[in-house]
Write a protein that holds these residues in place. Structure first.
Motif, PDB file in Angstrom:
ATOM      1  N   ASP A 115      -4.691  -0.199   2.607  1.00  0.00           N
ATOM      2  CA  ASP A 115      -4.112  -1.337   1.888  1.00  0.00           C
ATOM      3  C   ASP A 115      -2.837  -0.933   1.150  1.00  0.00           C
ATOM      4  O   ASP A 115      -2.651   0.238   0.816  1.00  0.00           O
ATOM      5  CB  ASP A 115      -5.131  -1.989   0.941  1.00  0.00           C
ATOM      6  N   GLY A 116      -1.950  -1.920   0.982  1.00  0.00           N
ATOM      7  CA  GLY A 116      -0.674  -1.648   0.312  1.00  0.00           C
ATOM      8  C   GLY A 116       0.257  -2.841   0.384  1.00  0.00           C
ATOM      9  O   GLY A 116      -0.170  -3.998   0.251  1.00  0.00           O
ATOM     10  N   ARG A 117       1.545  -2.538   0.581  1.00  0.00           N
ATOM     11  CA  ARG A 117       2.555  -3.599   0.627  1.00  0.00           C
ATOM     12  C   ARG A 117       3.289  -3.647   1.970  1.00  0.00           C
ATOM     13  O   ARG A 117       3.836  -4.670   2.353  1.00  0.00           O
ATOM     14  CB  ARG A 117       3.614  -3.385  -0.471  1.00  0.00           C
ATOM     15  N   GLY A 149      -7.249  -8.304  -4.671  1.00  0.00           N
ATOM     16  CA  GLY A 149      -8.534  -7.893  -4.097  1.00  0.00           C
ATOM     17  C   GLY A 149      -8.419  -7.090  -2.816  1.00  0.00           C
ATOM     18  O   GLY A 149      -9.391  -6.945  -2.082  1.00  0.00           O
ATOM     19  N   LYS A 150      -7.251  -6.539  -2.562  1.00  0.00           N
ATOM     20  CA  LYS A 150      -7.067  -5.751  -1.329  1.00  0.00           C
ATOM     21  C   LYS A 150      -8.016  -4.548  -1.301  1.00  0.00           C
ATOM     22  O   LYS A 150      -8.662  -4.291  -0.294  1.00  0.00           O
ATOM     23  CB  LYS A 150      -5.625  -5.229  -1.223  1.00  0.00           C
ATOM     24  N   SER A 151      -8.063  -3.839  -2.422  1.00  0.00           N
ATOM     25  CA  SER A 151      -8.867  -2.613  -2.394  1.00  0.00           C
ATOM     26  C   SER A 151     -10.357  -2.942  -2.333  1.00  0.00           C
ATOM     27  O   SER A 151     -11.127  -2.225  -1.697  1.00  0.00           O
ATOM     28  CB  SER A 151      -8.535  -1.711  -3.573  1.00  0.00           C
ATOM     29  N   ILE A 169      -4.063   7.328 -13.224  1.00  0.00           N
ATOM     30  CA  ILE A 169      -3.088   6.517 -12.465  1.00  0.00           C
ATOM     31  C   ILE A 169      -3.398   5.021 -12.496  1.00  0.00           C
ATOM     32  O   ILE A 169      -2.570   4.216 -12.088  1.00  0.00           O
ATOM     33  CB  ILE A 169      -2.968   6.978 -10.988  1.00  0.00           C
ATOM     34  N   ARG A 170      -4.589   4.642 -12.977  1.00  0.00           N
ATOM     35  CA  ARG A 170      -4.952   3.207 -13.012  1.00  0.00           C
ATOM     36  C   ARG A 170      -4.547   2.559 -14.321  1.00  0.00           C
ATOM     37  O   ARG A 170      -4.698   1.357 -14.496  1.00  0.00           O
ATOM     38  CB  ARG A 170      -6.464   3.025 -12.817  1.00  0.00           C
ATOM     39  N   LYS A 171      -4.072   3.367 -15.289  1.00  0.00           N
ATOM     40  CA  LYS A 171      -3.782   2.817 -16.618  1.00  0.00           C
ATOM     41  C   LYS A 171      -2.422   2.127 -16.676  1.00  0.00           C
ATOM     42  O   LYS A 171      -1.580   2.336 -15.823  1.00  0.00           O
ATOM     43  CB  LYS A 171      -3.895   3.921 -17.661  1.00  0.00           C
TER      44      LYS A 171
HETATM   45  O1  CDP Z   1      -3.851  -2.317  -7.200  1.00  0.00           O
HETATM   46  P1  CDP Z   1      -2.539  -3.047  -7.190  1.00  0.00           P
HETATM   47  O2  CDP Z   1      -2.453  -4.036  -6.070  1.00  0.00           O
HETATM   48  O3  CDP Z   1      -2.175  -3.631  -8.491  1.00  0.00           O
HETATM   49  O4  CDP Z   1      -1.409  -1.976  -6.921  1.00  0.00           O
HETATM   50  P2  CDP Z   1      -1.439  -0.712  -5.985  1.00  0.00           P
HETATM   51  O5  CDP Z   1      -1.913  -1.053  -4.604  1.00  0.00           O
HETATM   52  O6  CDP Z   1      -2.147   0.365  -6.703  1.00  0.00           O
HETATM   53  O7  CDP Z   1       0.110  -0.356  -5.855  1.00  0.00           O
HETATM   54  C1  CDP Z   1       0.873  -0.034  -6.987  1.00  0.00           C
HETATM   55  C2  CDP Z   1       2.343  -0.268  -6.682  1.00  0.00           C
HETATM   56  O8  CDP Z   1       2.755   0.679  -5.678  1.00  0.00           O
HETATM   57  C3  CDP Z   1       2.736  -1.631  -6.129  1.00  0.00           C
HETATM   58  O9  CDP Z   1       3.018  -2.578  -7.138  1.00  0.00           O
HETATM   59  C4  CDP Z   1       3.976  -1.302  -5.313  1.00  0.00           C
HETATM   60  O10 CDP Z   1       5.120  -1.268  -6.135  1.00  0.00           O
HETATM   61  C5  CDP Z   1       3.731   0.110  -4.811  1.00  0.00           C
HETATM   62  N1  CDP Z   1       3.252   0.168  -3.424  1.00  0.00           N
HETATM   63  C6  CDP Z   1       4.180   0.091  -2.419  1.00  0.00           C
HETATM   64  O11 CDP Z   1       5.359  -0.109  -2.665  1.00  0.00           O
HETATM   65  N2  CDP Z   1       3.793   0.231  -1.120  1.00  0.00           N
HETATM   66  C7  CDP Z   1       2.510   0.441  -0.807  1.00  0.00           C
HETATM   67  N3  CDP Z   1       2.160   0.602   0.482  1.00  0.00           N
HETATM   68  C8  CDP Z   1       1.535   0.491  -1.822  1.00  0.00           C
HETATM   69  C9  CDP Z   1       1.926   0.327  -3.134  1.00  0.00           C
END
Ligand code: CDP
Length: 228
Positions: free
Chosen positions: A132-134, A15-17, A94-96
């Motif tokens: 948002d991200g990782r 739910g980050k996005s 890109i969402r698929k």
């Molecule tokens: O929406 P969801 O959380 O499933 O994924 P996303 O935010 O669209 O990110 C897709 C993939 O990109 C993640 O599983 C990571 O492998 C990579 N990612 C990353 O490494 N670093 C980020 N800042 C954002 C995404």
């Protein structure tokens, strides 16, 4: 109120996005979906046949990186973000699942990360950004005033992602979705380059059992702690 930067990190589909978009709308900030940029580079690699089935030829991708232009734009009509890959709108593609199944492999590549992190940092220079991200709180915006680390149980996450995909007409099974989430989480947490970790100064938000409205209220109360 002077603007702050807000970093939201966490596992896939927690739910980050949703939170980032809610916040950006309510407080008039710019939303940056960093994952969309990794997804766009993945689509580029797929279209150029850098994948053999599920195996990525990293050297080929690195050699072609200069030809990849990723841009995020905001569509005020639909109030949503659009991702452009070399000036083509690739938001839907890109969402698929084919992209979801390969994106974490692209995200381990150091050269890809360096390029995208640079672009993300440029977007955050003026503050007033929710990203948002990782690796946002740890690498992209280590100076973000508010850092949030989101979690939710794998089942809750898979159900949410399945609903999202079904709403778009994608036919996928619950098992396929949960496997993909677990697989990506594993790669994201164990990679050498900027793995997914909680920043020391992040606040944890587990939204398995709270509604969107409740989570927004909670985060707005955190924001109100910053001096205006
Ligand atoms: O929406 P969801 O959380 O499933 O994924 P996303 O935010 O669209 O990110 C897709 C993939 O990109 C993640 O599983 C990571 O492998 C990579 N990612 C990353 O490494 N670093 C980020 N800042 C954002 C995404």
């Amino acid at each position: 109120m002077s603007k702050i930067n807000i970093a939201i990190d966490g596992f896939s589909s927690c739910g980050k996005s949703t939170l980032a978009k809610q916040l950006a709308q309510h407080i008039g900030y710019v939303y940056v979906d960093s994952g969309a940029m990794y997804r766009a580079v993945t689509l580029f690699a797929m279209r150029n046949d850098f994948f053999t089935k599920m195996d990525l030829n990293e050297a080929q991708l690195i050699a072609s990186l200069a030809q990849v232009e990723v841009r995020l734009a905001y569509d005020s009509k639909t109030q949503s973000q659009i991702t452009f890959l070399n000036n083509e709108n690739v938001e839907e593609e890109i969402r698929k699942m084919p992209v979801s199944q390969r994106v974490s492999q692209v995200a381990v590549v150091k050269e890809v990360r360096e390029r995208l992190v640079f672009l993300q940092q440029q977007m955050a220079l003026d503050r007033g950004v929710v990203m948002d991200g990782r690796d946002i709180g740890t690498v992209v915006m280590p100076d973000a005033e508010l850092k949030i680390f989101m979690t939710a149980s794998p089942e809750v996450r898979a159900k949410r992602r399945l609903d999202e995909l079904e709403a778009k007409g994608d036919k996928v099974s619950f098992d396929e979705v949960i496997e993909n989430l677990k697989h990506r989480d594993h790669i994201d947490q164990t990679r050498a380059e900027s793995p997914l970790t909680q920043a020391d100064d992040a606040r944890v938000l587990d939204n398995s059992k709270i509604t969107r409205e409740e989570q927004l209220k909670l985060v707005k109360s955190w924001i109100s702690l910053f001096p205006s």
